[in-house]
Scaffold this motif. Sequence first.
Motif, mmCIF file in Angstrom:
data_model
loop_
_atom_site.group_PDB
_atom_site.id
_atom_site.type_symbol
_atom_site.label_atom_id
_atom_site.label_comp_id
_atom_site.label_asym_id
_atom_site.label_seq_id
_atom_site.Cartn_x
_atom_site.Cartn_y
_atom_site.Cartn_z
ATOM 1 N N ASN A 211 37.696 77.377 38.479
ATOM 2 C CA ASN A 211 36.648 76.637 39.203
ATOM 3 C C ASN A 211 36.871 75.141 39.018
ATOM 4 O O ASN A 211 37.148 74.673 37.909
ATOM 5 N N GLY A 212 36.770 74.419 40.119
ATOM 6 C CA GLY A 212 36.867 72.963 40.047
ATOM 7 C C GLY A 212 38.290 72.420 40.050
ATOM 8 O O GLY A 212 38.493 71.204 39.988
ATOM 9 N N ALA A 213 39.286 73.314 40.130
ATOM 10 C CA ALA A 213 40.683 72.832 40.075
ATOM 11 C C ALA A 213 41.061 72.035 41.327
ATOM 12 O O ALA A 213 41.977 71.206 41.284
ATOM 13 N N GLY A 214 40.380 72.316 42.441
ATOM 14 C CA GLY A 214 40.679 71.562 43.663
ATOM 15 C C GLY A 214 41.187 72.431 44.812
ATOM 16 O O GLY A 214 41.723 71.907 45.794
ATOM 17 N N LYS A 215 40.974 73.730 44.720
ATOM 18 C CA LYS A 215 41.499 74.655 45.749
ATOM 19 C C LYS A 215 40.844 74.375 47.111
ATOM 20 O O LYS A 215 41.532 74.246 48.127
ATOM 21 N N THR A 216 39.521 74.282 47.129
ATOM 22 C CA THR A 216 38.827 74.028 48.402
ATOM 23 C C THR A 216 39.195 72.642 48.931
ATOM 24 O O THR A 216 39.432 72.466 50.140
ATOM 25 N N THR A 217 39.274 71.669 48.036
ATOM 26 C CA THR A 217 39.640 70.311 48.454
ATOM 27 C C THR A 217 41.027 70.323 49.104
ATOM 28 O O THR A 217 41.249 69.688 50.137
ATOM 29 N N GLN B 168 34.625 78.738 52.606
ATOM 30 C CA GLN B 168 34.036 79.506 51.500
ATOM 31 C C GLN B 168 32.534 79.712 51.740
ATOM 32 O O GLN B 168 31.999 80.780 51.502
ATOM 33 N N HIS C 108 40.488 84.179 43.952
ATOM 34 C CA HIS C 108 40.144 84.281 42.536
ATOM 35 C C HIS C 108 40.669 85.575 41.942
ATOM 36 O O HIS C 108 40.713 85.715 40.725
HETATM 37 N N1 ATP Z 1 31.906 65.152 47.334
HETATM 38 C C1 ATP Z 1 32.208 65.275 46.050
HETATM 39 N N2 ATP Z 1 31.736 64.409 45.130
HETATM 40 C C2 ATP Z 1 32.048 64.528 43.819
HETATM 41 N N3 ATP Z 1 32.845 65.497 43.349
HETATM 42 C C3 ATP Z 1 33.343 66.385 44.214
HETATM 43 C C4 ATP Z 1 33.065 66.329 45.599
HETATM 44 N N4 ATP Z 1 33.702 67.351 46.214
HETATM 45 C C5 ATP Z 1 34.343 68.029 45.245
HETATM 46 N N5 ATP Z 1 34.138 67.449 44.048
HETATM 47 C C6 ATP Z 1 34.675 67.891 42.770
HETATM 48 O O1 ATP Z 1 36.057 68.082 42.939
HETATM 49 C C7 ATP Z 1 36.487 69.152 42.093
HETATM 50 C C8 ATP Z 1 37.263 70.169 42.930
HETATM 51 O O2 ATP Z 1 36.348 70.871 43.758
HETATM 52 P P1 ATP Z 1 36.828 72.109 44.628
HETATM 53 O O3 ATP Z 1 35.640 72.618 45.388
HETATM 54 O O4 ATP Z 1 38.010 71.684 45.423
HETATM 55 O O5 ATP Z 1 37.283 73.141 43.499
HETATM 56 P P2 ATP Z 1 37.713 74.673 43.626
HETATM 57 O O6 ATP Z 1 38.996 74.820 42.886
HETATM 58 O O7 ATP Z 1 37.710 75.119 45.039
HETATM 59 O O8 ATP Z 1 36.546 75.386 42.817
HETATM 60 P P3 ATP Z 1 35.853 76.840 42.941
HETATM 61 O O9 ATP Z 1 36.839 77.836 42.354
HETATM 62 O O10 ATP Z 1 34.648 76.703 42.071
HETATM 63 O O11 ATP Z 1 35.536 77.113 44.383
HETATM 64 C C9 ATP Z 1 35.241 69.730 41.434
HETATM 65 O O12 ATP Z 1 35.148 69.232 40.111
HETATM 66 C C10 ATP Z 1 34.118 69.226 42.306
HETATM 67 O O13 ATP Z 1 32.934 69.073 41.551
#
Ligand code: ATP
Length: 256
Positions: free
Chosen positions: A38-44, A84, A197
């Motif tokens: 979680n939070g690694a940046g996959k969605t980003t 998602q 996941h």
């Molecule tokens: N608009 C934003 N403002 C501040 N932080 C952000 C923003 N968007 C994303 N983040 C942060 O960037 C990091 C990556 O978020 P992301 O959603 O890409 O993770 P993820 O790997 O898809 O997580 P998950 O497995 O929980 O879906 C997280 O720490 C999130 O809190």
Amino acid sequence: MNPLQVRQLVIDIPGRASGQALDFTVEPGQIWGVLGPNGAGKTTLLHTLAGLRAPRSGDILLGAESLAGLKRRTVSRQLGLVFQDRQDGFPATVMETALIGRHPWLSPWQMEGGEDLAMAEKALAVMDVSHLADRLVNTLSGGERQRVAIATVLTQNPGTWLLDEPTNHLDLHHQVAVMNLLKQQASEGRAVFMCLHDLNLAARWCDHLLLLYPSGDACWGPAGRMLVPSALESLYGQRLITTELDGAPVFVPVRS
Ligand SMILES: Nc1ncnc2c1ncn2[C@@H]1O[C@H](COP(=O)(O)OP(=O)(O)OP(=O)(O)O)[C@@H](O)[C@H]1O
């Protein structure tokens, strides 16, 4: 179908020092899985590849063209994205939602025709939601809504599928059905790039993997090279028992 080329890409995670630059090509016929905690940046990453977020640096190319320079209509004919989470702000039926997938292919005021309708009907049937065609999407269960989202991209018929945890909310049978659908899409020459996941789904269906660490580090390559138990344990901070079943590695978390 155009390959999706990622060149020296650094995704923009707020507050994170720039991580490792990503540099790989998603070729037609390939199925990529993105793994990370979680939070690694996959969605980003997925949203950046779809052109919905600007990268911190680097470039994304569809074929020979930079994504940033392409019209959204051109992009949406080539890339389909399963989010998602989704907000169903407007009351729309399942059929109306699936038909949104045809919008990149129609001119601004053009109504969907018989062929568009046939594509949407077929997609709803493939995703086992035909019986829900007249229901409002905001009345669906989580798994039904997820299947409609995938049916919408099936109706869109892009060359490259981007999916954020496509098996979310799905029961086991529908998880397998979705993975088999994506495998079929790849075998027809499309490309699939998805966040997952479930390590075991990734190990069974993906031919390439990208491991994203919360530090910004990353590694990628053919799945067989990435599915190293020690690397996965450090990725998730979780000890694993590893075995092999039915020709694929299987990872089970250690209970203690
Ligand atoms: N608009 C934003 N403002 C501040 N932080 C952000 C923003 N968007 C994303 N983040 C942060 O960037 C990091 C990556 O978020 P992301 O959603 O890409 O993770 P993820 O790997 O898809 O997580 P998950 O497995 O929980 O879906 C997280 O720490 C999130 O809190």
